[in-house]
Design a protein around this motif. Structure first.
Motif, PDB file in Angstrom:
ATOM      1  N   VAL A 188       0.844  -1.200   0.000  1.00 19.68           N
ATOM      2  CA  VAL A 188       0.000   0.000   0.000  1.00 19.68           C
ATOM      3  C   VAL A 188       0.877   1.247   0.000  1.00 19.68           C
ATOM      4  O   VAL A 188       0.593   2.228  -0.699  1.00 19.68           O
ATOM      5  CB  VAL A 188      -0.952  -0.005   1.219  1.00 19.68           C
ATOM      6  CG1 VAL A 188      -1.658   1.330   1.371  1.00 19.68           C
ATOM      7  CG2 VAL A 188      -1.967  -1.126   1.083  1.00 19.68           C
ATOM      8  N   PHE A 189       1.962   1.202   0.787  1.00 19.56           N
ATOM      9  CA  PHE A 189       2.890   2.335   0.795  1.00 19.56           C
ATOM     10  C   PHE A 189       3.471   2.550  -0.605  1.00 19.56           C
ATOM     11  O   PHE A 189       3.576   3.679  -1.084  1.00 19.56           O
ATOM     12  CB  PHE A 189       4.021   2.094   1.796  1.00 19.56           C
ATOM     13  CG  PHE A 189       5.040   3.195   1.851  1.00 19.56           C
ATOM     14  CD1 PHE A 189       6.331   3.005   1.381  1.00 19.56           C
ATOM     15  CD2 PHE A 189       4.708   4.445   2.357  1.00 19.56           C
ATOM     16  CE1 PHE A 189       7.259   4.029   1.418  1.00 19.56           C
ATOM     17  CE2 PHE A 189       5.637   5.479   2.389  1.00 19.56           C
ATOM     18  CZ  PHE A 189       6.914   5.266   1.924  1.00 19.56           C
ATOM     19  N   GLY A 190       3.838   1.451  -1.257  1.00 18.30           N
ATOM     20  CA  GLY A 190       4.337   1.553  -2.624  1.00 18.30           C
ATOM     21  C   GLY A 190       3.320   2.205  -3.544  1.00 18.30           C
ATOM     22  O   GLY A 190       3.659   3.057  -4.354  1.00 18.30           O
ATOM     23  N   LEU A 191       2.035   1.835  -3.393  1.00 27.34           N
ATOM     24  CA  LEU A 191       0.990   2.451  -4.224  1.00 27.34           C
ATOM     25  C   LEU A 191       0.850   3.934  -3.909  1.00 27.34           C
ATOM     26  O   LEU A 191       0.592   4.739  -4.808  1.00 27.34           O
ATOM     27  CB  LEU A 191      -0.362   1.779  -3.972  1.00 27.34           C
ATOM     28  CG  LEU A 191      -0.758   0.595  -4.838  1.00 27.34           C
ATOM     29  CD1 LEU A 191      -2.227   0.287  -4.625  1.00 27.34           C
ATOM     30  CD2 LEU A 191      -0.483   0.848  -6.310  1.00 27.34           C
ATOM     31  N   SER A 192       0.998   4.280  -2.635  1.00 28.93           N
ATOM     32  CA  SER A 192       0.780   5.680  -2.252  1.00 28.93           C
ATOM     33  C   SER A 192       1.830   6.593  -2.876  1.00 28.93           C
ATOM     34  O   SER A 192       1.558   7.767  -3.115  1.00 28.93           O
ATOM     35  CB  SER A 192       0.809   5.819  -0.723  1.00 28.93           C
ATOM     36  OG  SER A 192       2.134   5.678  -0.233  1.00 28.93           O
ATOM     37  N   ILE A 193       3.007   6.073  -3.152  1.00 29.14           N
ATOM     38  CA  ILE A 193       4.031   6.941  -3.721  1.00 29.14           C
ATOM     39  C   ILE A 193       4.020   6.909  -5.246  1.00 29.14           C
ATOM     40  O   ILE A 193       4.723   7.686  -5.878  1.00 29.14           O
ATOM     41  CB  ILE A 193       5.441   6.611  -3.189  1.00 29.14           C
ATOM     42  CG1 ILE A 193       5.845   5.184  -3.535  1.00 29.14           C
ATOM     43  CG2 ILE A 193       5.518   6.836  -1.715  1.00 29.14           C
ATOM     44  CD1 ILE A 193       7.228   4.841  -3.031  1.00 29.14           C
ATOM     45  N   THR A 236       1.758  10.240   3.160  1.00 24.26           N
ATOM     46  CA  THR A 236       2.368  10.421   1.839  1.00 24.26           C
ATOM     47  C   THR A 236       1.327  10.888   0.833  1.00 24.26           C
ATOM     48  O   THR A 236       1.592  11.786   0.033  1.00 24.26           O
ATOM     49  CB  THR A 236       3.005   9.107   1.351  1.00 24.26           C
ATOM     50  OG1 THR A 236       3.956   8.659   2.304  1.00 24.26           O
ATOM     51  CG2 THR A 236       3.691   9.285   0.005  1.00 24.26           C
ATOM     52  N   ILE A 237       0.148  10.288   0.883  1.00 22.75           N
ATOM     53  CA  ILE A 237      -0.906  10.673  -0.065  1.00 22.75           C
ATOM     54  C   ILE A 237      -1.328  12.122   0.190  1.00 22.75           C
ATOM     55  O   ILE A 237      -1.433  12.927  -0.748  1.00 22.75           O
ATOM     56  CB  ILE A 237      -2.131   9.736   0.060  1.00 22.75           C
ATOM     57  CG1 ILE A 237      -1.768   8.322  -0.406  1.00 22.75           C
ATOM     58  CG2 ILE A 237      -3.309  10.257  -0.742  1.00 22.75           C
ATOM     59  CD1 ILE A 237      -2.806   7.292  -0.092  1.00 22.75           C
ATOM     60  N   ILE A 238      -1.534  12.457   1.464  1.00 24.53           N
ATOM     61  CA  ILE A 238      -1.978  13.828   1.797  1.00 24.53           C
ATOM     62  C   ILE A 238      -0.898  14.823   1.389  1.00 24.53           C
ATOM     63  O   ILE A 238      -1.177  15.863   0.760  1.00 24.53           O
ATOM     64  CB  ILE A 238      -2.281  13.949   3.307  1.00 24.53           C
ATOM     65  CG1 ILE A 238      -3.484  13.079   3.672  1.00 24.53           C
ATOM     66  CG2 ILE A 238      -2.524  15.400   3.700  1.00 24.53           C
ATOM     67  CD1 ILE A 238      -3.713  12.928   5.153  1.00 24.53           C
ATOM     68  N   TYR A 239       0.346  14.499   1.713  1.00 24.50           N
ATOM     69  CA  TYR A 239       1.458  15.381   1.367  1.00 24.50           C
ATOM     70  C   TYR A 239       1.539  15.580  -0.142  1.00 24.50           C
ATOM     71  O   TYR A 239       1.746  16.687  -0.632  1.00 24.50           O
ATOM     72  CB  TYR A 239       2.765  14.786   1.895  1.00 24.50           C
ATOM     73  CG  TYR A 239       3.994  15.581   1.547  1.00 24.50           C
ATOM     74  CD1 TYR A 239       4.830  15.175   0.507  1.00 24.50           C
ATOM     75  CD2 TYR A 239       4.323  16.743   2.238  1.00 24.50           C
ATOM     76  CE1 TYR A 239       5.954  15.898   0.184  1.00 24.50           C
ATOM     77  CE2 TYR A 239       5.450  17.473   1.901  1.00 24.50           C
ATOM     78  CZ  TYR A 239       6.263  17.046   0.878  1.00 24.50           C
ATOM     79  OH  TYR A 239       7.383  17.768   0.535  1.00 24.50           O
ATOM     80  N   GLY A 240       1.358  14.469  -0.883  1.00 29.12           N
ATOM     81  CA  GLY A 240       1.420  14.540  -2.343  1.00 29.12           C
ATOM     82  C   GLY A 240       0.328  15.433  -2.907  1.00 29.12           C
ATOM     83  O   GLY A 240       0.578  16.232  -3.811  1.00 29.12           O
TER      84      GLY A 240
END
Lengths: 509, 172
Positions: A153-158, A488-492
Motif C-alpha cells: 500500500v505504501f508503494g501504491l501511495s508513492i 504520503t498521499i496527503i502530502y502529495g
C-alpha cells in the motif's frame, strides 16, 4: 568481531588472488552485458550463468554470481539511460531522468552518475550488512503478510509521484496496472481472466509488462513519431559530440549528491532485507523519497542528477540487503537470492544464524569480494561509459529498428515463448496510444508490481486472522506503514496543489 | 525533409472521451466475468473476485471522473495546438505488423532470416530507398546485428531460438 579480524588477512589474500579477481571481473562484464539485454534481469542472468559455477570452488562461485548480480543492476541502466528501455524492472524509474539527460547531450554524465551511485550503494550496504547481518535479518523476519500488505500500500501511495499533472489519468493508469496484476493465478487455487488461454494461466510475466509498457512504446515512438526526424547533429556535424565539460562530475557535484547517496543506500538496504520486495520497489521508494526531500522535487523528470542517483543507489544497495535474510536466516528473499542459496547448498554450505559464527572466513570473503566487485565494476564502467554513450547520439529514426529487434529478441529469450512476443507487441501498441493522451505507463508498471504484494499478503493475513481485518491493520509495523502511506498521499496532494497553482501549464504524463 | 504521409490529427477531447468509454466498457465486461468466479472455499479468504472487483471499482470511479471532465471540455471551444493528437497511422501499423510478422515467421524461416528481414526492412526506408549505398548499409547493419545476437544469445548463452541457416555453416 574479534574472529573476523583474525581471519582478515586470509580473506584479503583470498579475494586479491589473481584467479579470484579474474572470476569477479568475468562476473562484472557478464552481468553488465546481460543486465543490458531487455528480458534479462538479475535473476535471469544468474540462472543462465549458474551452470558455470559447477566447476568453480565455493568462494569463486559465490563471488562470481554476486559480481553478476551487482553488475546486472548497473547493466540494466545503460539502455534505460541511452534509449529509454529498462534492462530490468528496477530501471523503470531510471528512464524518467536518465533518458532526459541523454536527450540533453549528457549521456556520459548520466552513465557515470548511475555507475558511481550504484557502486556507492553496493559498497555502503555491504558494510551495513557485515556489521549488522543477523540483527537486520531478525527485523526482516518481523515482516509477515500484514506488514507486506502495508508495504505494498505504501508503494501504491508513492506512485502518485509519477502521475504528471493529471491525477485522474494517473489513477486510471494505476488501476489498469492493478487489473493486469490480477490476471492468472490468484495464489489460492483460482485462475482469473485467463479466458482459456494457456499463456495467461500464470499471469503476465513482469518482463512482458516492463518491456511491453515501458520499452515497447518507446520503440513505436522511435519508428512512428521520428520516422523522418533529422537530428541537429546531422545538420551540423561540427557540433556532434557531447560537451565534455558538462559531462564531467566535479567535487561540487559529488557534495551535492552525497545526501542522496546516504538516503538511498539506507532505503535500498532496508528494502533488500524484506523478502519479496526487490530492486524495483527500492528504486521507486528511493526516487520518491528523493523527490520529497529535494528542493527541486518539481523538476524531477527533466534530467536531474539526484533524480537519477537515488533509484540507482537504492537498487544496487538491494544486493547486499538481499544477502541478509539469505545468509543469516537461510530465507531467500528474491529469485536471485534463491539461486545464490542454491549454489551454497550445492557446495555443502548451510546458510543460517550459525553460519555467521562458524564460517567467519567465508562471510568475510563474501564481504570483501562484494566490495571488490563494486570497485571493479567502477573501473570497467568508467572505462566504457564514453564509448557506450555513443549509442545516445545515433539518430532516433535509425536506432528505432534496432531497439525493436532487441526488445522482440529479449522477450523471446526470456522463456522462448512466442506468445510473449505477441503480448509485448499488444502492450506496446496499447501504451503508445495511451501516451498520446498522456495516460502514463510508469504507474501501470509500478501498480503491477505492487498489486500481488497487496492482494496476496492481505488474503494470507485475513486467512491467518480469520477475516479479522482490524487485527491485521492494527499490528504495530502494519499500522505505522499504513499511517506513513496516508501521510504520503496527503502530502502529495497538498504539494501538487501548490505546484499546479504556481507553475505555467505544461503537458502531463 | 518531406512530411510523412499517413499522419492523422485528431481532437484530443474526443480521443480522450472515446478512450475513457472503451476503458469503461472493458471494466464492465471484466466485472461481469468476476460475478461468475467461484465463492471462497478457505475460511477468512475473501474470494478470487474480491480484489479484482475492488480494483475495477477503483478504476471505474476515475474513468467516470475522466468522462465527466472530458465531456465538460467538449462543450468549450478547443484550446489550440495542445488540443490535438497526432498519430502517424501508417508507421504505427507498420511497426505493429512487423512485430507480429516477426513472431509468426521466426519459427518458419528461422531466427537469422527473420531478424535480418525485420531490421533490414525497417532500416532501408530510413536510410533512403534510392541510394545503393543505403541498401548495402541496411544489409550490413542487419547481418552484423543478427550475428552478434546469434553469437551472444544462441551460442554463448544457449537460448533455444529456432534457427535455419547458420548451424549448417557452423557445423552444428
Amino acid at each position: 568481531m574479534d574472529a573476523y579480524f583474525m581471519h582478515l588477512g586470509d580473506a584479503v589474500a583470498g579475494v586479491l588472488a589473481p584467479s579470484m579477481l579474474l572470476f569477479i571481473l568475468a562476473g562484472v562484464i557478464a552481468g553488465i552485458i546481460l543486465g543490458a539485454l531487455p528480458g534479462f534481469g538479475s535473476a535471469q542472468s544468474l540462472a543462465v550463468l549458474f551452470p558455470l559455477t559447477f566447476v568453480m570452488g565455493t568462494e569463486e562461485a559465490i563471488l562470481f554470481l554476486l559480481a553478476v548480480y551487482s553488475a546486472a543492476e548497473y547493466g540494466g541502466s545503460i539502455p534505460a539511460i541511452l534509449i529509454r528501455t529498462p534492462g530490468t524492472p528496477a530501471q523503470s524509474v531510471t528512464i524518467l531522468d536518465g533518458y532526459e539527460m541523454t536527450r540533453k547531450g549528457l549521456a556520459t554524465r548520466a552513465l557515470r552518475i548511475s555507475l558511481i551511485s550504484g557502486v556507492i550503494g553496493g559498497i555502503a550496504s555491504t558494510i551495513i550488512f557485515f556489521f549488522s547481518g543477523t540483527s537486520l535479518a531478525l527485523v526482516g523476519l518481523k515482516f509477515g503478510p500484514g506488514e507486506m500488505f502495508a508495504l505494498g500500500v505504501f508503494g501504491l501511495s508513492i506512485i502518485g509521484g509519477f502521475f504528471g499533472r493529471n491525477v485522474t489519468k494517473g489513477f486510471v493508469a494505476t488501476g489498469i496496472g492493478l487489473i493486469l496484476a490480477t490476471v492468472g493465478s490468484s495464489g489460492f487455487g483460482g485462475v482469473r481472466f485467463a479466458f482459456e488461454q494457456p499463456y495467461l494461466v500464470d499471469g503476465f510475466p513482469i518482463v512482458v509488462i516492463v518491456i511491453g509498457l515501458l520499452a515497447g512504446p518507446e520503440a513505436f515512438r522511435l519508428l512512428a513519431d521520428h520516422r523522418h526526424t533529422v537530428e541537429h547533429s546531422e545538420l551540423h556535424p561540427e557540433a556532434q559530440g557531447e560537451d565534455a565539460s558538462r559531462n564531467r562530475l566535479t567535487r561540487a557535484d559529488y557534495r551535492h549528491l552525497l545526501p542522496t547517496w546516504v538516503r538511498s543506500t539506507l532505503i535500498g538496504t532496508v528494502v533488500g532485507i524484506i523478502p519479496g520486495a526487490g530492486g524495483a520497489v527500492a528504486a521507486v521508494v528511493g526516487y520518491s523519497e528523493e523527490k520529497r526531500w529535494s528542493k527541486r522535487g518539481n523538476e524531477f523528470g527533466t534530467g536531474l542528477d539526484e533524480a537519477l542517483a537515488a533509484p540507482e543507489t537504492a537498487n544496487n544497495a538491494v544486493v547486499a540487503g538481499t544477502l541478509v535474510p539469505t545468509l543469516a536466516l537461510g530465507i531467500p528473499g528474491s529469485g536471485a537470492a534463491a539461486i545464490l542459496m542454491g549454489v551454497l547448498i550445492s557446495k555443502g554450505v548451510a546458510p543460517g544464524p550459525i553460519m555467521f559464527q562458524t564460517e567467519t572466513l567465508f562471510i568475510l570473503t563474501i564481504f570483501l569480494g562484494l566490495i571488490a566487485a563494486n570497485l571493479i565494476m567502477l573501473v570497467v564502467g568508467l572505462a566504457g561509459s564514453r564509448t557506450v554513450a555513443v549509442v545516445g547520439r545515433i539518430p532516433r529514426r535509425i536506432i528505432g529498428p534496432f531497439v525493436l529487434l532487441m526488445l522482440l529478441v529479449g522477450t523471446y529469450a526470456y522463456a522462448t515463448y512466442m506468445a510473449h512476443v505477441v503480448l509485448v507487441t499488444a502492450f506496446a501498441a496499447f501504451a503508445y496510444l495511451l501516451a498520446k493522451i498522456d495516460i502514463p505507463a510508469v504507474p501501470m508498471v509500478l501498480a503491477f508490481v505492487m498489486g500481488p504484494i497487496i492482494e496476496q499478503n492481505l488474503s494470507r493475513a485475513l486467512v491467518i486472522h480469520g477475516s479479522d481485518a482490524m487485527t491485521v491493520m492494527t499490528r504495530p509495523i502494519t499500522l505505522t506503514i499504513l499511517g506513513l502511506s496516508l501521510l504520503t498521499i496527503i502530502y502529495g496532494i497538498v504539494r501538487r496543489k501548490h505546484q499546479v497553482e504556481s507553475e505555467p501549464t505544461e503537458s502531463g504524463g | 525533409m518531406k512530411a510523412a504521409s499517413g499522419n492523422v490529427t485528431l481532437d484530443r477531447r474526443w480521443v480522450e472521451f472515446c478512450a475513457y468509454l472503451v476503458i469503461g466498457a472493458v471494466l464492465a465486461f471484466l466485472f461481469a466475468v468476476t460475478l461468475n468466479m467461484p465463492p471462497p472455499f478457505l475460511p477468512g479468504y475473501p474470494g478470487d473476485s474480491f480484489f479484482p472487483q475492488l480494483v475495477i471499482g477503483f478504476t471505474a470511479l476515475w474513468v467516470v471522473i475522466g468522462l465527466i471532465s472530458t465531456a465538460c471540455q467538449l462543450i468549450r471551444p478547443p484550446a489550440g495546438e495542445a488540443a490535438r493528437v497526432k498519430l502517424n497511422v501508417v508507421e504505427f501499423l507498420i511497426a505493429g505488423l512487423a512485430c507480429l510478422a516477426y513472431a509468426l515467421l521466426m519459427p518458419v524461416v528461422g531466427f537469422e532470416i527473420a531478424s535480418v528481414g525485420l531490421l533490414g526492412g525497417l532500416l532501408l526506408p530510413r536510410l533512403g530507398w534510392r541510394s545503393p549505398r543505403s541498401w548495402i548499409k541496411a544489409l550490413v547493419y542487419s547481418v552484423v546485428t543478427m550475428l552478434i545476437l546469434y553469437g551472444s544469445l544462441i551460442l554463448f548463452l544457449g537460448v533455444d531460438f529456432p534457427v535455419s541457416l547458420l548451424p549448417q555453416y557452423l557445423g552444428q
